[in-house]
Scaffold this active site. Structure first.
Site, PDB file in Angstrom:
ATOM      1  N   ASN A   9      43.767 -17.496   7.140  1.00  0.00           N
ATOM      2  CA  ASN A   9      42.377 -17.265   7.072  1.00  0.00           C
ATOM      3  C   ASN A   9      42.092 -16.013   7.776  1.00  0.00           C
ATOM      4  OD1 ASN A   9      39.600 -16.823   7.073  1.00  0.00           O
ATOM      5  ND2 ASN A   9      39.139 -18.872   8.270  1.00  0.00           N
ATOM      6  N   TRP A  10      41.883 -14.838   7.054  1.00  0.00           N
ATOM      7  CA  TRP A  10      41.928 -13.407   7.838  1.00  0.00           C
ATOM      8  C   TRP A  10      40.639 -13.399   8.526  1.00  0.00           C
ATOM      9  CZ3 TRP A  10      44.565  -9.414   3.849  1.00  0.00           C
ATOM     10  CH2 TRP A  10      45.751  -9.756   3.708  1.00  0.00           C
ATOM     11  N   LYS A  11      39.510 -14.352   8.116  1.00  0.00           N
ATOM     12  CA  LYS A  11      38.027 -14.053   8.639  1.00  0.00           C
ATOM     13  C   LYS A  11      37.608 -12.518   8.661  1.00  0.00           C
ATOM     14  CE  LYS A  11      39.227 -17.957  11.643  1.00  0.00           C
ATOM     15  NZ  LYS A  11      38.932 -18.824  12.792  1.00  0.00           N
ATOM     16  N   HIS A  96      33.999 -23.748   6.508  1.00  0.00           N
ATOM     17  CA  HIS A  96      34.705 -23.677   7.643  1.00  0.00           C
ATOM     18  C   HIS A  96      33.566 -23.755   8.696  1.00  0.00           C
ATOM     19  CE1 HIS A  96      36.463 -21.283  10.904  1.00  0.00           C
ATOM     20  NE2 HIS A  96      37.673 -21.476  10.249  1.00  0.00           N
ATOM     21  N   GLU A  98      33.075 -21.902  11.229  1.00  0.00           N
ATOM     22  CA  GLU A  98      32.069 -20.693  11.585  1.00  0.00           C
ATOM     23  C   GLU A  98      30.895 -20.621  10.620  1.00  0.00           C
ATOM     24  OE1 GLU A  98      35.352 -18.280  11.524  1.00  0.00           O
ATOM     25  OE2 GLU A  98      36.336 -19.119  13.280  1.00  0.00           O
ATOM     26  N   GLU A 168      40.202 -28.988  11.185  1.00  0.00           N
ATOM     27  CA  GLU A 168      40.262 -27.981  12.448  1.00  0.00           C
ATOM     28  C   GLU A 168      39.325 -28.190  13.343  1.00  0.00           C
ATOM     29  OE1 GLU A 168      41.174 -23.842  10.395  1.00  0.00           O
ATOM     30  OE2 GLU A 168      39.239 -24.131  10.171  1.00  0.00           O
ATOM     31  N   GLY A 174      40.642 -20.536  17.548  1.00  0.00           N
ATOM     32  CA  GLY A 174      40.316 -19.239  18.560  1.00  0.00           C
ATOM     33  C   GLY A 174      40.383 -19.453  19.905  1.00  0.00           C
ATOM     34  N   SER A 214      44.581 -22.842  16.384  1.00  0.00           N
ATOM     35  CA  SER A 214      45.277 -21.949  17.562  1.00  0.00           C
ATOM     36  C   SER A 214      46.701 -22.662  16.987  1.00  0.00           C
ATOM     37  CB  SER A 214      45.189 -22.482  18.704  1.00  0.00           C
ATOM     38  OG  SER A 214      43.727 -22.083  19.219  1.00  0.00           O
ATOM     39  N   GLY A 235      44.460 -18.914  11.444  1.00  0.00           N
ATOM     40  CA  GLY A 235      43.426 -17.837  11.618  1.00  0.00           C
ATOM     41  C   GLY A 235      44.320 -16.613  12.264  1.00  0.00           C
ATOM     42  N   GLY A 236      44.089 -16.447  13.576  1.00  0.00           N
ATOM     43  CA  GLY A 236      44.732 -15.230  14.343  1.00  0.00           C
ATOM     44  C   GLY A 236      46.103 -14.963  13.894  1.00  0.00           C
TER      45      GLY A 236
HETATM   46  P1  13P Z   1      42.725 -19.860  14.922  1.00  0.00           P
HETATM   47  O1  13P Z   1      43.959 -20.011  14.213  1.00  0.00           O
HETATM   48  O2  13P Z   1      42.607 -18.300  15.253  1.00  0.00           O
HETATM   49  O3  13P Z   1      42.674 -20.607  15.946  1.00  0.00           O
HETATM   50  O4  13P Z   1      41.776 -20.223  13.817  1.00  0.00           O
HETATM   51  C1  13P Z   1      41.972 -21.237  12.884  1.00  0.00           C
HETATM   52  C2  13P Z   1      40.830 -21.294  11.765  1.00  0.00           C
HETATM   53  O5  13P Z   1      39.541 -21.052  12.021  1.00  0.00           O
HETATM   54  C3  13P Z   1      41.398 -20.870  10.542  1.00  0.00           C
HETATM   55  O6  13P Z   1      40.432 -21.256   9.491  1.00  0.00           O
END
Ligand code: 13P
Length: 250
Positions: A9-11, A96, A98, A168, A174, A214, A235-236
């Site tokens: 997930n590149w956000k 998600h 967010e 998640e 994050g 993470s 994510g990251g």
């Molecule tokens: P991180 O891997 O950056 O913690 O993010 C997880 C995430 O929200 C994937 O959708």
């Protein structure tokens, strides 16, 4: 055998040019990933057409990060599920944390999005997870149970087969704090039980349930070794091709 999936997930990261380079770097290394692991990338909307072109002849699948709760019409700034399907998305992420937290997405909205995504022929990576205070108060199972029952229990048996659930925990996203393998496994087993209790054991056993929060090359192996963890939503670490591939090799 359940499908193993590692999804990135590149956000809201990368320019289109950077995203195309990242996709090319992932495609170049996809043969290092064991057969049976499906790789998915979820770039921002603006990147989808260009990234679809890069992924065209590869095994890497394309996902959106969200879709509209309406099929079409006067909804400025929104993108319909059918449009995403039309440009080559196989999946969309929905729910998600967010989106729930910053854009007010509740179960009612997510139910509409889910119906439209499935109707358009997309598969859905449906995210669930509790906040820190909810875990501290011992409410994490109730929260996740409600997120699942409210949005997934109305689906048909055929539809639920096109859902991947991603657990998640919000406190792990994050933050650098990962759920322990034990905490993650416990919740994944609970999610599988919840699905099995409603849709039958066969459906529960067949569902891929991903961990997100993470997740990185250094902890992926331990997490993915758990019996109910079928991969990750990253994510990251998905923004670096080497890390993303290293996670997929775990
Ligand atoms: P991180 O891997 O950056 O913690 O993010 C997880 C995430 O929200 C994937 O959708």
């Amino acid at each position: 055998m359940r499908k193993k999936i590692v999804a990135g997930n590149w956000k809201m990261n990368t320019t289109v040019a950077e995203g195309v380079e990242l996709a090319k770097a992932i495609v170049a290394k996809v043969n290092e990933v064991p057969a049976g692991v499906t790789l998915i990338v979820a770039p921002p909307f603006t990147h989808l057409t260009s990234v679809a072109e890069v992924l065209k002849d590869s095994a890497v699948m394309l996902s959106a990060q969200n879709c509209a709760d309406q099929p079409k019409g006067a909804y400025t700034g929104e993108v319909a599920a059918s449009m995403l399907k039309g440009i080559g998305c196989a999946y969309t992420i929905l729910g998600h944390s967010e989106r729930r937290e910053y854009y007010g997405e509740n179960s009612e909205k997510l139910e509409k999005k889910m119906a439209l995504a499935l109707e358009s022929g997309l598969r859905v990576i449906y995210c669930v997870g509790e906040k820190l205070n909810e875990r501290e108060e011992g409410k994490h199972f109730d929260v996740v149970s409600e997120q699942i029952s409210s949005v997934l229990f109305g689906l048909t048996r055929a539809e639920i087969k096109r859902i991947v659930v991603a657990y998640e925990p919000v406190w792990a996203i994050g933050t650098g704090v990962t759920a322990t393998a034990e905490q993650a496994q416990e919740m994944h087993a609970f999610i599988r039980q919840t699905i099995s209790a409603h849709f039958g054991e066969e459906t529960g056993e067949a569902m891929s349930i991903l961990y997100g929060g993470s997740c990185k090359p250094s902890n992926a192996q331990e997490l993915f070794a758990c019996p109910d963890i079928d991969g990750g939503l990253i994510g990251g670490a998905s923004l670096k091709a080497d890390d993303f591939i290293a996670i997929a090799k775990s």
